[in-house]
Design an enzyme around this catalytic site. Sequence first.
Site, PDB file in Angstrom:
ATOM      1  N   ALA A  64       0.874  -1.176   0.000  1.00  0.00           N
ATOM      2  CA  ALA A  64       0.000   0.000   0.000  1.00  0.00           C
ATOM      3  C   ALA A  64       0.904   1.217   0.000  1.00  0.00           C
ATOM      4  CB  ALA A  64      -0.918   0.011   1.215  1.00  0.00           C
ATOM      5  N   TYR A  72      -2.698   1.434  10.115  1.00  0.00           N
ATOM      6  CA  TYR A  72      -2.723   0.289   9.203  1.00  0.00           C
ATOM      7  C   TYR A  72      -3.720   0.533   8.065  1.00  0.00           C
ATOM      8  CZ  TYR A  72      -1.492  -4.543   8.177  1.00  0.00           C
ATOM      9  OH  TYR A  72      -0.986  -5.688   7.600  1.00  0.00           O
ATOM     10  N   LYS A  97      -6.015  -7.158   4.285  1.00  0.00           N
ATOM     11  CA  LYS A  97      -5.755  -8.384   5.038  1.00  0.00           C
ATOM     12  C   LYS A  97      -7.056  -9.091   5.414  1.00  0.00           C
ATOM     13  CE  LYS A  97      -1.235  -8.300   5.208  1.00  0.00           C
ATOM     14  NZ  LYS A  97      -0.440  -9.278   4.413  1.00  0.00           N
ATOM     15  N   LYS A 150       9.957  -5.787  12.034  1.00  0.00           N
ATOM     16  CA  LYS A 150      10.494  -4.679  11.235  1.00  0.00           C
ATOM     17  C   LYS A 150      10.987  -5.223   9.897  1.00  0.00           C
ATOM     18  CE  LYS A 150      11.432  -0.334  10.683  1.00  0.00           C
ATOM     19  NZ  LYS A 150      12.635   0.323  11.182  1.00  0.00           N
TER      20      LYS A 150
END
Length: 258
Positions: free
Chosen positions: A98, A158, A165, A195
Amino acid sequence: MLDLTGKNALVTGIANNRSIAWGIAQQLHKAGANLGVTFLPDDKGRFEKKVWELVEPLSPSLYLPCNVQDDEQVKATFAGVGEKWGKLDILIHCLAFAGKEELSGDFSNTTREGFTRALEISSYSLIDLSSEAKELMTEGGSIVTLTYLGGVRVVPNYNVMGIAKSALEMNVRYLAAELGQKNIRVNAISAGPIKTLASSAVGGIKDMIHHVEQIAPLRRTVTQIEVGNTAAFLCSDLASGITGQVIYVDAGYEIMGM
């Protein structure tokens, strides 16, 4: 004993040595699988060279370009798999994207373009790859994808990826229902925050990791290798009765009420 000897495994989504896909590839190789790896092609060949240097020690017998936004390239990838291996046993789907602008600020400001791109790459691609893979899984197989808690709960920053998702997890269930007749199992791993190159685009990722370390029952987050171990298990005969599931590998964070 977990043994993938003789299994052909195609791994997508390796970007660098922090990729969860890299942890999965290592554990599949350790379990004896014959690896194939895809890379995202670019005009200067940077990803091709970078990913190859990383995976070369695992001796992949296939190394193919695959941009999931290009239907012809997806077909060419699986044609290459069929030509080289004849059959496919394992597909690892570790693809998500994204735009950074879609991963901060107000969710209601998500653009049509950003929404479409996130869903196409992060969710639809599983359907597309599975459609090609099923034709090569003549002896049954296992498909594993990666999801995150943000698909079922609101996670700061998010945003649109949470929608992607959520859709991905329903894809897993519908694909499992369809492909089970062919003895193909489809599952997802919901990993704790790690990470990676992809997660670095999420605002406050370091704070998210720190929060998990404080709240999760194990008082830590997880590693790429731990996710890789679960993927290897799901791809093995030890998990022969598991399909359509989302397996949480997040140090227990998901069970907590905060």
